[in-house]
Motif scaffolding. Structure first.
Motif, PDB file in Angstrom:
ATOM      1  N   TRP A   1       0.859  -1.172   0.000  1.00  0.00           N
ATOM      2  CA  TRP A   1       0.000   0.000   0.000  1.00  0.00           C
ATOM      3  C   TRP A   1       0.904   1.232   0.000  1.00  0.00           C
ATOM      4  O   TRP A   1       1.943   1.250   0.674  1.00  0.00           O
ATOM      5  CB  TRP A   1      -0.873   0.027   1.255  1.00  0.00           C
ATOM      6  CG  TRP A   1      -1.941  -1.028   1.304  1.00  0.00           C
ATOM      7  CD1 TRP A   1      -1.887  -2.213   1.972  1.00  0.00           C
ATOM      8  CD2 TRP A   1      -3.227  -0.962   0.670  1.00  0.00           C
ATOM      9  NE1 TRP A   1      -3.062  -2.905   1.790  1.00  0.00           N
ATOM     10  CE2 TRP A   1      -3.908  -2.161   1.000  1.00  0.00           C
ATOM     11  CE3 TRP A   1      -3.868  -0.023  -0.135  1.00  0.00           C
ATOM     12  CZ2 TRP A   1      -5.192  -2.444   0.551  1.00  0.00           C
ATOM     13  CZ3 TRP A   1      -5.155  -0.287  -0.586  1.00  0.00           C
ATOM     14  CH2 TRP A   1      -5.798  -1.481  -0.244  1.00  0.00           C
TER      15      TRP A   1
ATOM     16  N   TRP B   1      -2.658   0.040  -3.961  1.00  0.00           N
ATOM     17  CA  TRP B   1      -1.598  -0.879  -4.357  1.00  0.00           C
ATOM     18  C   TRP B   1      -1.921  -1.403  -5.751  1.00  0.00           C
ATOM     19  O   TRP B   1      -3.047  -1.285  -6.236  1.00  0.00           O
ATOM     20  CB  TRP B   1      -1.447  -2.051  -3.376  1.00  0.00           C
ATOM     21  CG  TRP B   1      -2.592  -3.036  -3.380  1.00  0.00           C
ATOM     22  CD1 TRP B   1      -3.702  -2.991  -2.588  1.00  0.00           C
ATOM     23  CD2 TRP B   1      -2.737  -4.190  -4.218  1.00  0.00           C
ATOM     24  NE1 TRP B   1      -4.533  -4.045  -2.878  1.00  0.00           N
ATOM     25  CE2 TRP B   1      -3.968  -4.806  -3.876  1.00  0.00           C
ATOM     26  CE3 TRP B   1      -1.967  -4.775  -5.220  1.00  0.00           C
ATOM     27  CZ2 TRP B   1      -4.431  -5.965  -4.511  1.00  0.00           C
ATOM     28  CZ3 TRP B   1      -2.421  -5.929  -5.849  1.00  0.00           C
ATOM     29  CH2 TRP B   1      -3.637  -6.510  -5.491  1.00  0.00           C
TER      30      TRP B   1
ATOM     31  N   VAL C   1       0.394  -5.612   1.347  1.00  0.00           N
ATOM     32  CA  VAL C   1      -0.930  -6.200   1.165  1.00  0.00           C
ATOM     33  C   VAL C   1      -0.871  -7.594   1.775  1.00  0.00           C
ATOM     34  O   VAL C   1      -0.049  -8.421   1.389  1.00  0.00           O
ATOM     35  CB  VAL C   1      -1.285  -6.291  -0.336  1.00  0.00           C
ATOM     36  CG1 VAL C   1      -2.645  -6.956  -0.521  1.00  0.00           C
ATOM     37  CG2 VAL C   1      -1.257  -4.910  -0.970  1.00  0.00           C
TER      38      VAL C   1
ATOM     39  N   TYR D   1      -4.950 -10.568  -0.282  1.00  0.00           N
ATOM     40  CA  TYR D   1      -4.589 -10.955  -1.648  1.00  0.00           C
ATOM     41  C   TYR D   1      -5.256 -12.249  -2.065  1.00  0.00           C
ATOM     42  O   TYR D   1      -5.618 -12.434  -3.232  1.00  0.00           O
ATOM     43  CB  TYR D   1      -3.068 -11.070  -1.763  1.00  0.00           C
ATOM     44  CG  TYR D   1      -2.581 -11.298  -3.169  1.00  0.00           C
ATOM     45  CD1 TYR D   1      -2.592 -10.262  -4.113  1.00  0.00           C
ATOM     46  CD2 TYR D   1      -2.129 -12.550  -3.566  1.00  0.00           C
ATOM     47  CE1 TYR D   1      -2.156 -10.486  -5.410  1.00  0.00           C
ATOM     48  CE2 TYR D   1      -1.679 -12.773  -4.860  1.00  0.00           C
ATOM     49  CZ  TYR D   1      -1.696 -11.730  -5.777  1.00  0.00           C
ATOM     50  OH  TYR D   1      -1.270 -11.954  -7.063  1.00  0.00           O
TER      51      TYR D   1
END
Length: 258
Positions: free
Chosen positions: A173, A220, A249, A254
């Motif tokens: 991020w 991101w 992240v 994810y």
């Protein structure tokens, strides 16, 4: 010793226009190809192909004739990597949108070139791109999960960099800060990836997709779990621009992506 000439035989003019415009057909087949293209003792067929492709691209003519001359360039020894560099160079003189149109057709013409690279490897993926992969992104590796690569495309004006992510790779991020203006535009040029703004759902990116990320917005971007991914990163001019890297992240976040 003079080079031997290779006589070019062309019938496209007579095939398409012989009955309607016989003189134009004759000039096309017998003069343009039969004489000018056949003077390969003065300029090689390869060089004539390069000149012709650039001339057509500069006029924005990416039709069937452009495809024919791309195929001729390939037949005359121009490699995929060389054509990518030729069109990239010409883009700065002929125009960026014209290069995009030319690249789309060139990518199809050279689609069968794999050079024996292992399927799924960086080498195989790089051969599908019309921008270089570049070098490992070691300077910013601490801000990425997984391996990434950087290739500067343009340094002047608004800097443009091609960023390539291995499958599963994403950056942390982060926020592009600016006192005025700033931010970043991403243009996907290969593979499949995502970007996500803080508090919103992740958005899939495929070749041709583009997104503007304003300054001050936490976000991101990176590859899909099962695909390489490349995007052009274009820095938007501004005053007092900087970049603030934040937390990674998480694997849990994810893992929600497909």
């Amino acid at each position: 010793m003079a080079k031997s000439q290779v006589k070019i035989k062309q019938t496209a003019g007579r095939d398409a226009l012989g009955a309607f415009a016989p003189e134009f057909a004759r000039l096309n087949d017998d003069v343009l190809f039969g004489e000018v293209w056949s003077r390969n003792d003065l300029l090689s067929l390869r060089d004539r192909s390069v000149v012709t492709v650039v001339a057509l691209m500069s006029q924005g003519l990416t039709d069937s004739s452009f495809e024919y001359h791309l195929e001729s360039a390939k037949k005359n020894g121009v490699t995929r990597t060389e054509m990518a560099e030729i069109l990239t160079h010409a883009a700065f003189y002929a125009g960026w949108p014209k290069a995009w149109a030319a690249f789309r057709m060139a990518k199809e013409v050279w689609a069968d070139e794999t050079d024996g690279a292992a399927p799924g490897s960086l080498e195989a993926y790089a051969q599908t791109l019309l921008f270089p992969v570049g070098r490992p992104n070691d300077a910013y590796a601490e801000y990425f999960v997984g391996r990434s690569y950087l290739a500067p495309v343009a340094a002047g004006g608004a800097p443009v960099v091609n960023v390539t992510f291995e499958p599963g790779c994403r950056n942390n991020w982060h926020v592009h800060e600016a006192d005025e203006g700033g931010g970043q535009t991403l243009v996907c040029v290969g593979g499949r990836g995502y970007y996500q703004l803080w508090g919103q759902e992740a958005v899939e990116l495929r070749p041709g997709d583009a997104v503007y990320i304003p300054a001050g917005v936490k976000h991101w971007h990176g590859a899909a779990p099962d695909s390489w991914f490349s995007h052009l990163a274009i820095e938007v001019p501004g005053k007092g621009c900087s970049n603030e890297w934040l937390e990674p992240v998480s694997d849990e976040e994810y893992a929600k992506l497909k």
